[in-house]
Structure formats: structure tokens, C-alpha cells
Design a protein around this motif. Structure first.
Motif, PDB file in Angstrom:
ATOM      1  N   LYS A 229      98.587  15.981  53.159  1.00 21.97           N
ATOM      2  CA  LYS A 229      99.585  16.396  52.184  1.00 21.97           C
ATOM      3  C   LYS A 229     100.349  15.192  51.636  1.00 21.97           C
ATOM      4  CE  LYS A 229     100.411  19.995  51.244  1.00 21.97           C
ATOM      5  NZ  LYS A 229      99.960  20.852  50.126  1.00 21.97           N
ATOM      6  N   ALA A 230     100.606  14.187  52.475  1.00 18.37           N
ATOM      7  CA  ALA A 230     101.354  13.009  52.035  1.00 18.37           C
ATOM      8  C   ALA A 230     100.610  12.257  50.943  1.00 18.37           C
ATOM      9  CB  ALA A 230     101.613  12.082  53.229  1.00 18.37           C
ATOM     10  N   VAL A 231      99.314  12.044  51.125  1.00 19.41           N
ATOM     11  CA  VAL A 231      98.526  11.313  50.129  1.00 19.41           C
ATOM     12  C   VAL A 231      98.382  12.141  48.854  1.00 19.41           C
ATOM     13  CG1 VAL A 231      96.313  10.203  49.670  1.00 19.41           C
ATOM     14  CG2 VAL A 231      97.292  10.114  51.964  1.00 19.41           C
ATOM     15  N   GLU A 232      98.259  13.437  49.015  1.00 18.61           N
ATOM     16  CA  GLU A 232      98.141  14.316  47.845  1.00 18.61           C
ATOM     17  C   GLU A 232      99.394  14.254  46.976  1.00 18.61           C
ATOM     18  OE1 GLU A 232      97.991  19.120  46.959  1.00 18.61           O
ATOM     19  OE2 GLU A 232      97.173  18.354  48.838  1.00 18.61           O
ATOM     20  N   ILE A 233     100.572  14.242  47.608  1.00 16.75           N
ATOM     21  CA  ILE A 233     101.830  14.288  46.855  1.00 16.75           C
ATOM     22  C   ILE A 233     102.265  12.902  46.389  1.00 16.75           C
ATOM     23  CG2 ILE A 233     104.297  14.811  47.025  1.00 16.75           C
ATOM     24  CD1 ILE A 233     103.588  17.085  48.919  1.00 16.75           C
ATOM     25  N   MET A 234     102.249  11.917  47.300  1.00 13.15           N
ATOM     26  CA  MET A 234     102.835  10.612  46.994  1.00 13.15           C
ATOM     27  C   MET A 234     101.830   9.604  46.453  1.00 13.15           C
ATOM     28  SD  MET A 234     105.574  10.042  50.106  1.00 13.15           S
ATOM     29  CE  MET A 234     104.299   9.749  51.331  1.00 13.15           C
ATOM     30  N   ALA A 235     100.547   9.850  46.604  1.00 13.15           N
ATOM     31  CA  ALA A 235      99.529   8.892  46.147  1.00 13.15           C
ATOM     32  C   ALA A 235      98.732   9.444  44.979  1.00 13.15           C
ATOM     33  CB  ALA A 235      98.599   8.518  47.296  1.00 13.15           C
ATOM     34  N   TYR A 236      99.377  10.262  44.152  1.00 13.92           N
ATOM     35  CA  TYR A 236      98.772  10.761  42.908  1.00 13.92           C
ATOM     36  C   TYR A 236      97.444  11.470  43.174  1.00 13.92           C
ATOM     37  CZ  TYR A 236     102.117   7.285  41.309  1.00 13.92           C
ATOM     38  OH  TYR A 236     103.259   6.548  41.127  1.00 13.92           O
ATOM     39  N   ASN A 237      97.472  12.356  44.157  1.00 11.61           N
ATOM     40  CA  ASN A 237      96.296  13.172  44.490  1.00 11.61           C
ATOM     41  C   ASN A 237      95.087  12.299  44.821  1.00 11.61           C
ATOM     42  OD1 ASN A 237      94.971  15.547  45.002  1.00 11.61           O
ATOM     43  ND2 ASN A 237      94.384  15.896  42.867  1.00 11.61           N
ATOM     44  N   TYR A 238      95.282  11.378  45.764  1.00 16.16           N
ATOM     45  CA  TYR A 238      94.226  10.500  46.300  1.00 16.16           C
ATOM     46  C   TYR A 238      93.755   9.445  45.305  1.00 16.16           C
ATOM     47  CZ  TYR A 238      94.117  14.482  49.461  1.00 16.16           C
ATOM     48  OH  TYR A 238      94.486  15.483  50.310  1.00 16.16           O
ATOM     49  N   ALA A 239      94.569   9.128  44.301  1.00 15.77           N
ATOM     50  CA  ALA A 239      94.167   8.124  43.317  1.00 15.77           C
ATOM     51  C   ALA A 239      94.439   6.706  43.785  1.00 15.77           C
ATOM     52  CB  ALA A 239      94.883   8.374  41.979  1.00 15.77           C
ATOM     53  N   MET A 240      95.364   6.515  44.742  1.00 20.02           N
ATOM     54  CA  MET A 240      95.648   5.179  45.251  1.00 20.02           C
ATOM     55  C   MET A 240      94.429   4.639  45.993  1.00 20.02           C
ATOM     56  SD  MET A 240      99.542   4.932  46.638  1.00 20.02           S
ATOM     57  CE  MET A 240     100.937   4.933  45.513  1.00 20.02           C
ATOM     58  N   PHE A 241      94.041   3.432  45.660  1.00 16.59           N
ATOM     59  CA  PHE A 241      92.817   2.852  46.220  1.00 16.59           C
ATOM     60  C   PHE A 241      92.834   2.801  47.741  1.00 16.59           C
ATOM     61  CE2 PHE A 241      91.317  -1.324  47.844  1.00 16.59           C
ATOM     62  CZ  PHE A 241      89.971  -1.012  47.904  1.00 16.59           C
ATOM     63  N   GLY A 242      93.919   2.350  48.324  1.00 17.38           N
ATOM     64  CA  GLY A 242      93.977   2.190  49.770  1.00 17.38           C
ATOM     65  C   GLY A 242      93.970   3.490  50.544  1.00 17.38           C
ATOM     66  N   LEU A 243      94.228   4.616  49.872  1.00 15.34           N
ATOM     67  CA  LEU A 243      94.310   5.908  50.551  1.00 15.34           C
ATOM     68  C   LEU A 243      93.270   6.903  50.041  1.00 15.34           C
ATOM     69  CD1 LEU A 243      98.201   6.235  50.457  1.00 15.34           C
ATOM     70  CD2 LEU A 243      96.804   5.511  52.392  1.00 15.34           C
ATOM     71  N   ALA A 244      92.441   6.491  49.092  1.00 17.32           N
ATOM     72  CA  ALA A 244      91.434   7.382  48.520  1.00 17.32           C
ATOM     73  C   ALA A 244      90.280   7.586  49.493  1.00 17.32           C
ATOM     74  CB  ALA A 244      90.904   6.808  47.207  1.00 17.32           C
ATOM     75  N   PRO A 245      89.656   8.764  49.503  1.00 19.18           N
ATOM     76  CA  PRO A 245      88.501   8.984  50.376  1.00 19.18           C
ATOM     77  C   PRO A 245      87.299   8.171  49.904  1.00 19.18           C
ATOM     78  CG  PRO A 245      88.845  10.864  48.924  1.00 19.18           C
ATOM     79  CD  PRO A 245      90.014   9.966  48.732  1.00 19.18           C
TER      80      PRO A 245
END
Length: 289
Positions: free
Chosen positions: A113-129
Motif C-alpha cells: 500500500k505504501a508504494v502504491e500511494i507514495m510512489a505513484y502506483n509503483y512508478a518509482m524505479f527503486g520500488l517498481a516490480p
């Protein structure tokens, strides 16, 4: 005679089919048993729905709990955390196998949920699947940001910020020596390193630098610290999806606030850079005849 021959052929065919099916069933059973024997042992004591989550929610640190379980189940075992099954590795050799030989299997990142909300729905490179998007962005980052040429070009920023941070400590020592006559001064190293890293990143991104106790700098440090705290927060809906609409623990509200504040800061930098670019363009055009 023809009827007897046809009957014998039918019986023989049915017999052969039954024998083949029986042999295939035996082979399939043996294969399943081999896979089960090769699979990592699963820790006992899982509760319905929540699995082993109750073991990690007590007063003992999670690493101590996992260490005790490793003594029982060995260097690799599995646990159930809600709907997810995880692999726990406590051996350097096994970890090496996971991170080298089988690195693609473990390359992805779990959704949260944190990456979905704060990382633009998994768009951040370091947190993307792990996937096509991650590989493409990684290629851009390695070529345009983290290449040897780019790192060397920004070397003066790192050197300059280290010198400025050392100067801040020296000035604090001078002030303390003049006011209290003491040759020693206390320095909050956590704050010092935080300001150093922050100023290096901000200068690279926006060209600005925060002074000691600068209001915007302190605000940004607090937002970044809150951001990473929420990334590591235990959110129930990450493990038990049907609780998604309840916001148990209130983390979703905090994540939206932290994400919005981070957006406001970065948007301010972007507007400042656009404004600076427009002024530079206007200045250059005024000299054109």
C-alpha cells in the motif's frame, strides 16, 4: 472368428490403456513426492487467515524470532504471512544462490500500500516490480544518471558539500568556544549526515543548498524520514487483502499526507527550474539582433 478377434483386440487395447494410465499415475506420485522432499520445510503453528503474523507482532524483535525458528527448521524455511508465503534464509551460501544463480526468481518486489500511494502506483524505479518497465527505466538511469561520466561530472558537488558540512562543525565549535570557553562541542551526527546527504541530492536535482536549521531543509528531512518510516510500516491489508477498505492502523491517511507533502516540495523545485529557464531564455533572446 472376426467377432472373436475384434473382442480380443478391444480387450487388449483397454488393458494397455489401463497399464499406461497406472504407470503414469505412479510416475506423477513419485514426482510430487520428490518435489515435496526438495521443498523448504514450512514452519508449524500457522493460524487460519493470518498465518505466522502473530509471531512477529509480539514484544520480541522479529530477527530474534526468525533466528529461533532457523535453529529449529534449518537455514531455509517458509512461513505464511497472511495470504503470502515467504522464504526465510539465514545461510550465506543459500543467500548467494538466491541472489546470483536464481536472482531473477527473487528480483521482483512485493506490492504494498505504501508504494502504491507514495510512489505513484509503483512508478518509482527503486520500488517498481521487476519487469519490462523496470528494465527500461534501469537502462535510462544507468546511462543518464549513474554512468561513470555523470558521476565524475557531479564530483565537485560532493566535495563541496563535504567541505561545507565540515565548516559548519568548525563554526559550531568556534561559537561554543567563545560563549562557553569549552574546547569541545556536541554534534548530532545523525542530523549532520542527514543534512550532508540531503544537500548533495538537492544540489544535484535543483541546484539549491539548505543552510543549517533552514526551515525548508528541516521540512524536507522530516518528510523524507516519514516517507521511509511508512515504507517499512506494517500494513494489515498488504497481508490480508479483504481488510483493504478499513485502513487499520491509520497508515493510509498518513501515507497520503506524506506523499502530498513530498509532491508539493518537488513541484516547487520544478516550478523554480522552469521559471529560471524562462528567465534565461528571455535574457538570451534580448541580445539577439
Amino acid at each position: 472368428m472376426d467377432l472373436h478377434l475384434s473382442f480380443s483386440t478391444t480387450v487388449t487395447t483397454v488393458f494397455v490403456v489401463l497399464v499406461v494410465a497406472f504407470l503414469l499415475q505412479i510416475l506423477r506420485t513419485k514426482k510430487v513426492n520428490i518435489v515435496k522432499n526438495q521443498a523448504a520445510p514450512q514452519a508449524k503453528g500457522a493460524w487460519p487467515i493470518i498465518g505466522h503474523l502473530y509471531l512477529l507482532g509480539g514484544s520480541r524483535p522479529p530477527q530474534h524470532v526468525l533466528s529461533d525458528m532457523a535453529d529449529i527448521y534449518g537455514p531455509i524455511f517458509t512461513m505464511k504471512l497472511g495470504v503470502h508465503q515467504i522464504v526465510v534464509v539465514s545461510s550465506g551460501e543459500v543467500a548467494k544462490e538466491c541472489l546470483t544463480t536464481n536472482d531473477k526468481v527473487f528480483a521482483s518486489r512485493p506490492k504494498s500500500k505504501a508504494v502504491e500511494i507514495m510512489a505513484y502506483n509503483y512508478a518509482m524505479f527503486g520500488l517498481a516490480p521487476y519487469g519490462d518497465y523496470w528494465r527500461q527505466v534501469r537502462k535510462i538511469v544507468m546511462l543518464e544518471i549513474l554512468s561513470q561520466r555523470q558521476v565524475e561530472m557531479l564530483g565537485h558537488v560532493r566535495v563541496s558539500e563535504v567541505r561545507a558540512s565540515m565548516k559548519d562543525i568548525y563554526e559550531a565549535w568556534l561559537m561554543n568556544n567563545d560563549s562557553e570557553g569549552s574546547g569541545m562541542v556536541k554534534v548530532d551526527m545523525k542530523q549532520w549526515f542527514g543534512s550532508l546527504v540531503l544537500n548533495v541530492l538537492v544540489r544535484i536535482i535543483s541546484g539549491a543548498r539548505f543552510q543549517h536549521n533552514d526551515e525548508e531543509g528541516v521540512r524536507l528531512q522530516n518528510v523524507v524520514r516519514k516517507f521511509f518510516e511508512l515504507l517499512g510500516a506494517f500494513v494489515v491489508s498488504d497481508f490480508i487483502p479483504f481488510t483493504n477498505g478499513f485502513d487499520l492502523g491509520g497508515y493510509e491517511k498518513e501515507m497520503k499526507m506524506a506523499g502530498k507533502e513530498m509532491d508539493n516540495i518537488i513541484e516547487g523545485w520544478l516550478k523554480e527550474r522552469k521559471s529560471l529557464g524562462s528567465k534565461t531564455k528571455a535574457t538570451n533572446s534580448s541580445w539577439t539582433y
